[in-house]
Design a protein around this motif. Sequence first.
Motif, PDB file in Angstrom:
ATOM      1  N   PRO A 129      12.385   5.352   1.826  1.00 27.66           N
ATOM      2  CA  PRO A 129      11.915   6.522   2.720  1.00 27.66           C
ATOM      3  C   PRO A 129      10.976   7.371   2.251  1.00 27.66           C
ATOM      4  N   ASN A 130      10.431   8.337   2.899  1.00 25.15           N
ATOM      5  CA  ASN A 130       9.471   9.336   2.331  1.00 25.15           C
ATOM      6  C   ASN A 130      10.081  10.249   1.420  1.00 25.15           C
ATOM      7  N   LYS A 158       8.575   6.604  -4.352  1.00 29.23           N
ATOM      8  CA  LYS A 158       7.691   5.443  -4.541  1.00 29.23           C
ATOM      9  C   LYS A 158       6.387   5.576  -5.128  1.00 29.23           C
ATOM     10  N   GLU A 171       1.881   1.757  -0.673  1.00 27.36           N
ATOM     11  CA  GLU A 171       1.884   1.857   0.822  1.00 27.36           C
ATOM     12  C   GLU A 171       0.433   1.021   1.448  1.00 27.36           C
ATOM     13  N   GLN A 191       6.931   0.986   2.775  1.00 21.88           N
ATOM     14  CA  GLN A 191       8.101   1.628   3.682  1.00 21.88           C
ATOM     15  C   GLN A 191       8.235   0.900   4.642  1.00 21.88           C
ATOM     16  N   TYR A 231      16.819   1.860   7.904  1.00 22.01           N
ATOM     17  CA  TYR A 231      15.598   1.378   8.749  1.00 22.01           C
ATOM     18  C   TYR A 231      15.932   0.265   9.850  1.00 22.01           C
TER      19      TYR A 231
END
Length: 232
Positions: free
Chosen positions: A35-36, A40, A160, A192, A231
């Motif tokens: 997730p944010n 990452k 991303e 994501q 998710y």
Amino acid sequence: MLKLESVSTSYGVVAMLNEVNLHVAEGELVCLLGPNGAGKSTTFKAIAGLLALDKGQVRIRGRNLADIRSERLAALGVGFVPEGRRLFPTLTVRENLMLGYDAARCSVPFEDRLEAMAELFPRIRERLRQGAGTMSGGEQAMVALARALIGDPALVVMDEPSLGLSPKLIDEYFSIISTIHKKGTTVLLIEQNVETALSIVDRGYLLIRGRVVASGTSAELLSDDTVRQLYL
């Protein structure tokens, strides 16, 4: 091909990655999900040599990244697609691609590699003289990937790449990623977009708050309780 061994990083006093271990074998397509705020993009920067490590090692083809200047990675066969594309907006598409080619010190003539990119991304052929900053987001995404690939790298690391793309363009983009992988390029896909990523990768890792909390094949991650809660 790529290995992170107990990698820990921080921004000031704020810890970002904590004992991260992952590897991508030659010929694999592996994703790093999260997730944010999971860390990452920090992982991407650590691999690209843009961030000092507090602990651990990043190894590319067995070589410790601490012994390699970041600007030399392209010449060692590593291509990067940063979050947000990071094209040079005032340069043409051709000039952006030439920068990627020059950094890789590729032995194949530029025009031959340019033709290979035009076959993979047909719209690029029509846009070579256009300023990169005047293109749509989807077109810029294609140019950013072509810039990473034009030097014929053995490994591509993407951060991303689907961000800001429409569902149709995401499907097209991921189809291209799958194609280059089938041609032999090793890929680490930092994403994501879980379901789409897991539909094309061999296996993956789940990163939460700077720690790898799950790993496995696509099927194993899709059935993992933590992944499903986050998710699905």
